[in-house]
Motif scaffolding. Structure first.
Motif, mmCIF file in Angstrom:
data_model
loop_
_atom_site.group_PDB
_atom_site.id
_atom_site.type_symbol
_atom_site.label_atom_id
_atom_site.label_comp_id
_atom_site.label_asym_id
_atom_site.label_seq_id
_atom_site.Cartn_x
_atom_site.Cartn_y
_atom_site.Cartn_z
ATOM 1 N N ALA A 287 0.833 -1.204 0.000
ATOM 2 C CA ALA A 287 0.000 0.000 0.000
ATOM 3 C C ALA A 287 0.869 1.256 0.000
ATOM 4 C CB ALA A 287 -0.923 -0.001 1.217
ATOM 5 N N ASN A 288 1.972 1.197 0.720
ATOM 6 C CA ASN A 288 2.896 2.324 0.767
ATOM 7 C C ASN A 288 3.507 2.583 -0.610
ATOM 8 O OD1 ASN A 288 4.440 4.340 2.258
ATOM 9 N ND2 ASN A 288 6.205 2.983 1.981
ATOM 10 N N ARG A 289 3.869 1.530 -1.296
ATOM 11 C CA ARG A 289 4.428 1.654 -2.646
ATOM 12 C C ARG A 289 3.384 2.235 -3.604
ATOM 13 N NH1 ARG A 289 9.089 -1.134 -4.137
ATOM 14 N NH2 ARG A 289 10.148 -2.148 -2.398
ATOM 15 N N ALA A 290 2.153 1.747 -3.504
ATOM 16 C CA ALA A 290 1.093 2.237 -4.386
ATOM 17 C C ALA A 290 0.829 3.720 -4.146
ATOM 18 C CB ALA A 290 -0.189 1.433 -4.157
ATOM 19 N N GLY A 291 0.807 4.120 -2.873
ATOM 20 C CA GLY A 291 0.601 5.522 -2.547
ATOM 21 C C GLY A 291 1.709 6.395 -3.101
ATOM 22 N N GLY A 292 2.938 5.893 -3.063
ATOM 23 C CA GLY A 292 4.071 6.644 -3.591
ATOM 24 C C GLY A 292 3.992 6.849 -5.084
ATOM 25 N N ILE A 293 3.381 5.903 -5.783
ATOM 26 C CA ILE A 293 3.226 6.029 -7.239
ATOM 27 C C ILE A 293 2.100 6.992 -7.593
ATOM 28 C CG2 ILE A 293 2.609 4.798 -9.359
ATOM 29 C CD1 ILE A 293 3.869 2.280 -8.092
ATOM 30 N N VAL A 294 0.965 6.881 -6.908
ATOM 31 C CA VAL A 294 -0.218 7.623 -7.319
ATOM 32 C C VAL A 294 -0.099 9.117 -7.058
ATOM 33 C CG1 VAL A 294 -1.646 7.561 -5.214
ATOM 34 C CG2 VAL A 294 -2.725 7.331 -7.471
ATOM 35 N N VAL A 295 0.681 9.532 -6.061
ATOM 36 C CA VAL A 295 0.822 10.971 -5.809
ATOM 37 C C VAL A 295 1.640 11.659 -6.903
ATOM 38 C CG1 VAL A 295 0.539 10.808 -3.312
ATOM 39 C CG2 VAL A 295 2.842 10.636 -4.307
ATOM 40 N N GLY A 296 2.247 10.883 -7.782
ATOM 41 C CA GLY A 296 2.963 11.446 -8.913
ATOM 42 C C GLY A 296 2.084 11.642 -10.129
ATOM 43 N N LYS A 297 0.780 11.376 -9.966
ATOM 44 C CA LYS A 297 -0.166 11.528 -11.072
ATOM 45 C C LYS A 297 -1.135 12.665 -10.769
ATOM 46 C CE LYS A 297 0.006 6.566 -12.114
ATOM 47 N NZ LYS A 297 -0.782 5.344 -12.432
ATOM 48 N N LEU A 298 -1.757 13.204 -11.809
ATOM 49 C CA LEU A 298 -2.687 14.313 -11.647
ATOM 50 C C LEU A 298 -4.089 13.800 -11.352
ATOM 51 C CD1 LEU A 298 -3.366 17.346 -11.851
ATOM 52 C CD2 LEU A 298 -3.777 16.994 -14.292
ATOM 53 N N GLY A 299 -4.704 14.335 -10.295
ATOM 54 C CA GLY A 299 -6.099 14.020 -9.989
ATOM 55 C C GLY A 299 -6.288 12.620 -9.437
ATOM 56 N N THR A 300 -7.560 12.214 -9.309
ATOM 57 C CA THR A 300 -7.876 10.878 -8.820
ATOM 58 C C THR A 300 -7.446 9.855 -9.865
ATOM 59 O OG1 THR A 300 -10.120 11.274 -9.648
ATOM 60 C CG2 THR A 300 -9.766 11.513 -7.287
ATOM 61 N N SER A 301 -6.476 9.023 -9.518
ATOM 62 C CA SER A 301 -5.895 8.079 -10.463
ATOM 63 C C SER A 301 -5.781 6.701 -9.824
ATOM 64 C CB SER A 301 -4.508 8.555 -10.919
ATOM 65 O OG SER A 301 -4.574 9.831 -11.516
ATOM 66 N N THR A 302 -5.303 5.753 -10.615
ATOM 67 C CA THR A 302 -5.119 4.391 -10.124
ATOM 68 C C THR A 302 -3.654 3.983 -10.261
ATOM 69 O OG1 THR A 302 -5.550 3.389 -12.298
ATOM 70 C CG2 THR A 302 -7.444 3.720 -10.831
ATOM 71 N N VAL A 303 -3.331 2.899 -9.568
ATOM 72 C CA VAL A 303 -2.041 2.243 -9.728
ATOM 73 C C VAL A 303 -2.326 0.840 -10.229
ATOM 74 C CG1 VAL A 303 -0.017 1.339 -8.535
ATOM 75 C CG2 VAL A 303 -0.885 3.595 -7.962
ATOM 76 N N THR A 304 -1.653 0.431 -11.278
ATOM 77 C CA THR A 304 -1.920 -0.878 -11.866
ATOM 78 C C THR A 304 -1.004 -1.938 -11.266
ATOM 79 O OG1 THR A 304 -0.297 -0.615 -13.649
ATOM 80 C CG2 THR A 304 -2.528 0.241 -14.040
ATOM 81 N N ALA A 305 -1.397 -3.190 -11.491
ATOM 82 C CA ALA A 305 -0.570 -4.309 -11.034
ATOM 83 C C ALA A 305 0.807 -4.244 -11.692
ATOM 84 C CB ALA A 305 -1.260 -5.619 -11.362
#
Length: 313
Positions: A287-305
């Motif tokens: 979850a920590n890794r996913a959060g680190g990825i998604v904050v680098g994107k604009l707006g409400t986004s997803t993180v893929t497998a």
């Protein structure tokens, strides 16, 4: 870190219930100031709609390779129809309750050169009859899912959250909650709650140091009869409190661009990994890794497998 458990994740079925909203973005260019008032004029070039709130949690679950059912209230309006379409396009199993008298919660953002200039919120609480329908439907769906995730944005869909948690416990289904507000008594009996740093301070008061935080967190966990409590702490990472004690991971963000929806991604990843059989600490790591990825994107986004799997290579 262990390889991404894709096969186990593919078998996971999660029911997401809570406040559903539509995030609408208008992107444009700003080249001058209005002669009518000292505000920028945005020439809109592109429009985009995204699933928000509980719907964004479900969208993230599907993006990770698991199965998600979405339960919540939408209006009988254009925004509600758009939520249905986006959910279907995302591969989400929609179990939506339409309210004839209440509009779909809509957040409209106006951006100029990738900078948010204005946000307009349209929201009203759902009717009591819709809440009753939601409660009945939740009880019918629980037995077919591995986990119940409650996404509370204080828009009214989880007004009867105590009943939902009680029904899940009776069915033997774990419950993960993204809480809202200062009083967490209504979440008593859940498996885990995921307050952020500010929300935790509202619930237990300001702590002096890490030892003080641990004492307050463990007292809250015992009072609410929780299996675990996860505090998301932005640049300070995440801290998990359980019967094992305190476990912590440092933040994993490469570059923070936009934090909107990051909590949804963290909640979704934690739920998927836990339902796939991982221990809480390992699930927190993903979850920590996913959060680190998604904050680098604009707006409400997803993180893929694929993105998460790439983080381990």
């Amino acid at each position: 870190m262990m390889p991404y458990p894709a096969e186990a994740v593919s078998r996971v079925k999660i029911l997401v219930a809570g406040d559903i909203m539509l995030d609408r973005y208008w992107f444009g260019e700003v080249e001058r100031i209005s002669p009518e008032a000292p505000v920028p004029i945005v020439k809109v070039m592109r429009r985009e709609d995204r699933l928000g709130g509980a719907a964004n949690v479900a969208r993230n679950i599907v993006a990770l390779g698991a199965q998600a059912s979405l339960l919540g209230v939408i209006g009988a309006d254009e925004a509600g129809a758009r939520v249905r379409d986006l959910a279907r396009e995302s591969g989400i199993n929609s179990c939506l309750v339409a309210d004839e008298d209440t509009p779909t919660t809509l957040k409209m953002r106006v951006l100029g050169r990738q900078q948010q200039l204005l946000r307009l919120d349209f929201e009203e609480g759902p009717s009591e009859s819709c809440l009753t329908k939601l409660d009945v439907q939740a009880r019918q769906l629980m037995a077919d899912h591995d986990m119940l995730v409650l996404s509370d944005y204080a828009k009214g869909a989880l007004a009867n959250v105590e009943s939902l948690i009680a029904a899940a416990r009776e069915a033997g289904v774990p419950v993960l909650v993204d809480p809202k507000g200062a009083s967490y008594r209504r979440y008593r009996g859940a498996t885990l709650i995921t307050p952020n740093r500010i929300e935790m301070q509202e619930a237990v008061g300001r702590w002096r140091d890490e030892h003080d935080l641990e004492q307050r967190a463990q007292a809250l966990r015992a009072d609410l009869d929780l299996e675990a409590l996860l505090v998301t702490r932005s640049e300070q990472g995440m801290t998990l409190f359980s019967g094992v004690g305190r476990e912590h991971v440092d933040a994993h963000a490469h570059e923070v661009f936009d934090v909107s929806g990051a909590g949804d991604t963290v909640l979704a990843t934690l739920a998927v990994m836990r339902a796939a059989g991982l221990e809480w600490f390992d699930a927190m790591g993903w979850a920590n890794r996913a959060g680190g990825i998604v904050v680098g994107k604009l707006g409400t986004s997803t993180v893929t497998a694929a993105e998460l799997a790439g983080e381990t290579t």
